[in-house]
Motif scaffolding. Sequence first.
Motif, PDB file in Angstrom:
ATOM      1  N   SER A   1     -32.204 -24.714 -44.200  1.00  0.00           N
ATOM      2  CA  SER A   1     -32.383 -24.873 -45.593  1.00  0.00           C
ATOM      3  C   SER A   1     -30.898 -24.661 -46.255  1.00  0.00           C
ATOM      4  CB  SER A   1     -33.162 -23.770 -46.372  1.00  0.00           C
ATOM      5  OG  SER A   1     -32.809 -22.563 -46.273  1.00  0.00           O
ATOM      6  N   ALA A   2     -30.740 -25.308 -47.455  1.00  0.00           N
ATOM      7  CA  ALA A   2     -29.168 -25.118 -47.854  1.00  0.00           C
ATOM      8  C   ALA A   2     -29.409 -24.988 -49.257  1.00  0.00           C
ATOM      9  CB  ALA A   2     -28.687 -26.754 -47.879  1.00  0.00           C
ATOM     10  N   ILE A   3     -28.609 -24.249 -49.975  1.00  0.00           N
ATOM     11  CA  ILE A   3     -28.419 -24.086 -51.272  1.00  0.00           C
ATOM     12  C   ILE A   3     -27.153 -24.645 -52.049  1.00  0.00           C
ATOM     13  CG2 ILE A   3     -27.338 -21.617 -50.912  1.00  0.00           C
ATOM     14  CD1 ILE A   3     -29.443 -20.615 -53.139  1.00  0.00           C
ATOM     15  N   SER A   4     -27.445 -25.129 -53.444  1.00  0.00           N
ATOM     16  CA  SER A   4     -26.199 -25.736 -53.914  1.00  0.00           C
ATOM     17  C   SER A   4     -25.234 -24.879 -54.513  1.00  0.00           C
ATOM     18  CB  SER A   4     -26.962 -26.846 -54.783  1.00  0.00           C
ATOM     19  OG  SER A   4     -27.567 -26.106 -55.903  1.00  0.00           O
ATOM     20  N   ILE A   5     -24.105 -25.217 -54.662  1.00  0.00           N
ATOM     21  CA  ILE A   5     -23.093 -24.510 -55.265  1.00  0.00           C
ATOM     22  C   ILE A   5     -22.699 -25.648 -56.571  1.00  0.00           C
ATOM     23  CG2 ILE A   5     -20.838 -23.555 -55.562  1.00  0.00           C
ATOM     24  CD1 ILE A   5     -21.182 -22.629 -52.695  1.00  0.00           C
ATOM     25  N   PRO A   6     -22.818 -25.147 -57.996  1.00  0.00           N
ATOM     26  CA  PRO A   6     -22.249 -26.203 -58.731  1.00  0.00           C
ATOM     27  C   PRO A   6     -20.649 -26.146 -58.846  1.00  0.00           C
ATOM     28  CG  PRO A   6     -23.679 -24.700 -59.873  1.00  0.00           C
ATOM     29  CD  PRO A   6     -23.522 -24.319 -58.264  1.00  0.00           C
ATOM     30  N   GLU A   7     -20.173 -27.427 -58.784  1.00  0.00           N
ATOM     31  CA  GLU A   7     -18.742 -27.446 -58.849  1.00  0.00           C
ATOM     32  C   GLU A   7     -18.444 -26.714 -59.995  1.00  0.00           C
ATOM     33  OE1 GLU A   7     -17.335 -30.533 -56.932  1.00  0.00           O
ATOM     34  OE2 GLU A   7     -15.556 -29.978 -56.788  1.00  0.00           O
ATOM     35  N   GLY A   8     -17.262 -26.057 -59.877  1.00  0.00           N
ATOM     36  CA  GLY A   8     -16.684 -25.292 -61.249  1.00  0.00           C
ATOM     37  C   GLY A   8     -17.251 -24.044 -61.423  1.00  0.00           C
ATOM     38  N   TYR A   9     -18.136 -23.487 -60.519  1.00  0.00           N
ATOM     39  CA  TYR A   9     -18.913 -22.315 -60.794  1.00  0.00           C
ATOM     40  C   TYR A   9     -18.943 -21.468 -59.522  1.00  0.00           C
ATOM     41  CZ  TYR A   9     -20.819 -23.099 -65.340  1.00  0.00           C
ATOM     42  OH  TYR A   9     -20.995 -23.652 -66.523  1.00  0.00           O
ATOM     43  N   GLU A  10     -17.813 -21.820 -58.684  1.00  0.00           N
ATOM     44  CA  GLU A  10     -17.729 -21.078 -57.346  1.00  0.00           C
ATOM     45  C   GLU A  10     -17.626 -19.766 -57.137  1.00  0.00           C
ATOM     46  OE1 GLU A  10     -16.002 -23.551 -58.315  1.00  0.00           O
ATOM     47  OE2 GLU A  10     -15.980 -25.290 -56.926  1.00  0.00           O
ATOM     48  N   LYS A  11     -16.662 -19.318 -58.411  1.00  0.00           N
ATOM     49  CA  LYS A  11     -16.214 -17.840 -58.220  1.00  0.00           C
ATOM     50  C   LYS A  11     -17.513 -17.099 -58.733  1.00  0.00           C
ATOM     51  CE  LYS A  11     -12.387 -15.341 -60.573  1.00  0.00           C
ATOM     52  NZ  LYS A  11     -12.999 -14.076 -60.571  1.00  0.00           N
ATOM     53  N   GLU A  12     -18.279 -17.816 -59.859  1.00  0.00           N
ATOM     54  CA  GLU A  12     -19.440 -16.955 -60.522  1.00  0.00           C
ATOM     55  C   GLU A  12     -20.537 -16.923 -59.178  1.00  0.00           C
ATOM     56  OE1 GLU A  12     -17.795 -19.406 -61.891  1.00  0.00           O
ATOM     57  OE2 GLU A  12     -17.253 -18.592 -63.921  1.00  0.00           O
TER      58      GLU A  12
ATOM     59  N   GLU B   1     -14.008 -24.249 -51.722  1.00  0.00           N
ATOM     60  CA  GLU B   1     -13.217 -24.195 -52.919  1.00  0.00           C
ATOM     61  C   GLU B   1     -13.194 -25.670 -53.361  1.00  0.00           C
ATOM     62  OE1 GLU B   1      -9.206 -23.697 -50.957  1.00  0.00           O
ATOM     63  OE2 GLU B   1      -9.823 -21.664 -50.405  1.00  0.00           O
ATOM     64  N   SER B   2     -12.982 -25.657 -54.750  1.00  0.00           N
ATOM     65  CA  SER B   2     -13.007 -26.847 -55.485  1.00  0.00           C
ATOM     66  C   SER B   2     -12.312 -28.050 -54.826  1.00  0.00           C
ATOM     67  CB  SER B   2     -12.453 -26.775 -56.982  1.00  0.00           C
ATOM     68  OG  SER B   2     -12.509 -28.000 -57.718  1.00  0.00           O
ATOM     69  N   GLY B   3     -12.753 -29.301 -54.801  1.00  0.00           N
ATOM     70  CA  GLY B   3     -12.199 -30.498 -54.015  1.00  0.00           C
ATOM     71  C   GLY B   3     -12.466 -30.491 -52.518  1.00  0.00           C
TER      72      GLY B   3
ATOM     73  N   VAL C   1     -19.079 -27.357 -45.347  1.00  0.00           N
ATOM     74  CA  VAL C   1     -20.298 -26.549 -45.833  1.00  0.00           C
ATOM     75  C   VAL C   1     -19.834 -25.123 -45.479  1.00  0.00           C
ATOM     76  CG1 VAL C   1     -22.325 -27.752 -45.664  1.00  0.00           C
ATOM     77  CG2 VAL C   1     -21.345 -26.908 -43.572  1.00  0.00           C
ATOM     78  N   LEU C   2     -20.417 -24.113 -46.037  1.00  0.00           N
ATOM     79  CA  LEU C   2     -20.431 -22.463 -45.678  1.00  0.00           C
ATOM     80  C   LEU C   2     -21.652 -22.055 -45.088  1.00  0.00           C
ATOM     81  CD1 LEU C   2     -18.321 -20.252 -46.328  1.00  0.00           C
ATOM     82  CD2 LEU C   2     -19.315 -20.178 -48.607  1.00  0.00           C
ATOM     83  N   LEU C   3     -21.591 -21.303 -43.863  1.00  0.00           N
ATOM     84  CA  LEU C   3     -22.656 -20.904 -43.416  1.00  0.00           C
ATOM     85  C   LEU C   3     -23.145 -19.375 -43.564  1.00  0.00           C
ATOM     86  CD1 LEU C   3     -22.831 -23.199 -40.128  1.00  0.00           C
ATOM     87  CD2 LEU C   3     -23.829 -23.710 -42.398  1.00  0.00           C
ATOM     88  N   GLY C   4     -24.415 -19.140 -43.475  1.00  0.00           N
ATOM     89  CA  GLY C   4     -24.859 -17.637 -43.278  1.00  0.00           C
ATOM     90  C   GLY C   4     -24.298 -17.115 -42.061  1.00  0.00           C
ATOM     91  N   HIS C   5     -24.551 -15.821 -42.181  1.00  0.00           N
ATOM     92  CA  HIS C   5     -24.232 -14.995 -40.801  1.00  0.00           C
ATOM     93  C   HIS C   5     -24.887 -15.432 -39.618  1.00  0.00           C
ATOM     94  CE1 HIS C   5     -22.011 -11.468 -39.065  1.00  0.00           C
ATOM     95  NE2 HIS C   5     -23.224 -11.459 -38.433  1.00  0.00           N
ATOM     96  N   ASN C   6     -26.207 -15.544 -39.996  1.00  0.00           N
ATOM     97  CA  ASN C   6     -27.153 -15.538 -38.466  1.00  0.00           C
ATOM     98  C   ASN C   6     -26.886 -17.033 -37.855  1.00  0.00           C
ATOM     99  OD1 ASN C   6     -28.166 -13.327 -39.410  1.00  0.00           O
ATOM    100  ND2 ASN C   6     -30.127 -14.185 -39.957  1.00  0.00           N
ATOM    101  N   PHE C   7     -25.819 -18.060 -38.334  1.00  0.00           N
ATOM    102  CA  PHE C   7     -25.660 -19.290 -37.456  1.00  0.00           C
ATOM    103  C   PHE C   7     -24.534 -18.948 -36.446  1.00  0.00           C
ATOM    104  CE2 PHE C   7     -27.455 -21.078 -41.549  1.00  0.00           C
ATOM    105  CZ  PHE C   7     -28.211 -21.887 -40.676  1.00  0.00           C
ATOM    106  N   LEU C   8     -23.880 -17.532 -36.787  1.00  0.00           N
ATOM    107  CA  LEU C   8     -22.574 -17.318 -35.846  1.00  0.00           C
ATOM    108  C   LEU C   8     -23.137 -17.247 -34.435  1.00  0.00           C
ATOM    109  CD1 LEU C   8     -19.599 -16.742 -35.783  1.00  0.00           C
ATOM    110  CD2 LEU C   8     -20.346 -14.240 -36.308  1.00  0.00           C
TER     111      LEU C   8
ATOM    112  N   VAL D   1     -17.631 -27.083 -40.860  1.00  0.00           N
ATOM    113  CA  VAL D   1     -18.016 -25.757 -41.327  1.00  0.00           C
ATOM    114  C   VAL D   1     -16.559 -25.193 -41.650  1.00  0.00           C
ATOM    115  CG1 VAL D   1     -18.846 -23.365 -40.502  1.00  0.00           C
ATOM    116  CG2 VAL D   1     -20.027 -25.628 -39.645  1.00  0.00           C
ATOM    117  N   VAL D   2     -16.637 -24.710 -42.872  1.00  0.00           N
ATOM    118  CA  VAL D   2     -15.231 -23.986 -43.417  1.00  0.00           C
ATOM    119  C   VAL D   2     -15.200 -22.438 -43.398  1.00  0.00           C
ATOM    120  CG1 VAL D   2     -14.560 -25.695 -45.103  1.00  0.00           C
ATOM    121  CG2 VAL D   2     -15.930 -23.830 -45.836  1.00  0.00           C
ATOM    122  N   GLY D   3     -16.585 -21.805 -43.251  1.00  0.00           N
ATOM    123  CA  GLY D   3     -16.457 -20.336 -42.969  1.00  0.00           C
ATOM    124  C   GLY D   3     -17.824 -19.931 -42.916  1.00  0.00           C
ATOM    125  N   ILE D   4     -18.062 -18.655 -42.210  1.00  0.00           N
ATOM    126  CA  ILE D   4     -19.050 -18.048 -41.921  1.00  0.00           C
ATOM    127  C   ILE D   4     -19.193 -16.692 -42.895  1.00  0.00           C
ATOM    128  CG2 ILE D   4     -20.366 -16.866 -40.138  1.00  0.00           C
ATOM    129  CD1 ILE D   4     -20.408 -19.516 -39.421  1.00  0.00           C
TER     130      ILE D   4
END
Lengths: 246, 403
Positions: free
Chosen positions: B115-126, B143-145, B150-157, B183-186
């Motif tokens: 399952s994937a959850i969305s991040i609205p562009e411009g609201y990353e920090k929030e 990050e913007s741009g 994608v960024l993955l939750g810890h359990n995918f590691l 994948v940019v980060g865990i």
Amino acid sequence: MKKKGEKIIILKNVSKYYYMGENVVKAVDGIDITVKKGSFVAVMGPSGSGKSTAMNLVGSLDVPTYGHIFLDGENISEMDESDLAQLRGKHVGFIFQQFNLIPTLTVKENIMLPMSLQDIDEYEKEKRVMELLKKVDLLDRAKHYPNQISGGQQQRVAIARALANDPPVILADEPTGNLDTHTGEIVMDVLKSLNDEGKTIVMVTHSPELAKEYADIVYWLKDGKIEKITTKRSKSMKKVGKWKGD
Amino acid sequence: MNYFRFAFRNLRKKGVRSWLTLLGIFIGILAVVSLITLGNAMKVAVTSQFGAENTEIITIQAGGLQYGPPGSFVTNPLITEDVEAINKISSVEFAVGRNIKTGKLEYNDILGIGSAISIPEGYEKEIYEVIDDIEVEYGRLLESGDSGKVLLGHNFLDGETNGFEKDIVPGRTVLINDENFAVVGILKKKGSLLVDWTVYIYEDELNDLVGNEDTVDFIEAKIKSKDLMDKAEEEIEKLMRQRRDVDVGNEDFSVTTPEATLETVNSVLGAIQAFVIIIASISIFVGSIGIVNTMTTSVLERTKEIGIMKSIGATNSQIFSQFFIESGFLGLIGGIFGVLFGILIGYAGTLAINNWLGSDIGFQFDYILILFTLMGSFLIGAVAGITPAMQAAKKNPVEALHG
């Protein structure tokens, strides 16, 4: 301390009736007994003569239906159960035919029990129990349980327990009834020496020999009444030995 | 006199039958201790699952369902215009629309469902700092741009537990609905299934993947201060009723505050605990009848002993106290074993919850509960012993001596 010769127990026209349906059993029927301080009294009689009932009345275990009982100057026929218990604890030491030790407590704890019931402090209790164990020669049995020692030893524990609060009166109900002759003699010698120390002894027995040998005065009971009273002019000079063995 | 030592002596001599009568108290106390301990652990677990510790966020969902899977069976979904409208409410600091979508997730030639959850562009920090409160463990956040990332939750590691038989680390590529994503980060472990098993992806990319246009599964609104929560909730409800043209009481949407979530959780747990307490009470009641029985038998068996005690000077109240305290001890022993096994079960249960949710809840050891439980079990035993103890105290010494 009261002087020897004073009246310590007085039964005045005392009766104890038991009601069984419509029948009235007159266990004790109008008896008068006077016990002098420091004397050795025997109550004799066949079974059913009322001698045990008489002893229970004297020891304040039971209250009379009629009459008055004075124990050490106090009228016990008018006391309530709690006062009677307190009086028993301080003034009377019981010795039973069946020894009646508490099986879950050690020899030492059994002897301590009457003191615990009077809230005597631990140090005093400890001191007193060691004296008593020494007196009945059972120091080496202090931590045993009643079922681990012989009948004679159990009866000596019972005697020590009876002496725990240093009561002026010792009541013995057939104290040798469950013992062989030799052991019985040892127990009787203990009672005799206690009497020599000034304790008043009231003993119920059905053995005329014991009564004659040890008692100063013998009340003969039959059917709840006093049949006769015999006294001994000269006290027996029987040698008091140390009670050992059995 | 020392009733406690005397009582202890007598208890030592008791037979198996007497100990069996303690089962009722044992089971009752065990149930109380283990379930209250577990209940407390569940509260902590559920609170962290729902993110209810974040007290200034209001969640808006369509359908009036509170805990249904987001977006399921919704005939009139929320749309991005709703988000914009809520953003204009004065008490709202900001509002974001979120989508949670399920799809194919492939890695190391193994196909799974994720399952994937969305991040609205411009609201990353929030999203990172306020709404989801997440931090990266390896790599970096989106990050913007960023595109095709994608960024993955810890359990995918961990390859041993992620189901793909190979560790997923930043720099690797995963296939989502047959599209490549780097994948940019865990993320760091959060203790919440929602986050730890989730793929974070930009809203536009997620919409493209699932063919969504302008609907959102739920809206999260950050309120300016805690004091404004009630006001904001009312304003949002009013706005949404107008926008969806529904009357009060017929809402086809729900507005949930963290407090309401906690209340719901607490009321469910409270109901479970109440049920357990009823069962435990019955068990303890049966147990106390067992103690009455044991003590009555004990008084009969020890009639002669009572006679002896009375003959050597025990008053009625001393006899009463002896049996009363002994009975209390019977209860206390049942209680001690109940507490010990209750703690054991509570501990095992906490481990099981942690294992199941991947959370890290500490064992909820409640000293006050244990103290009161032990005092209570002594009291139950003592109260059960009142009648037998009175029977013992009232015995006539002469009759008692004859057994």
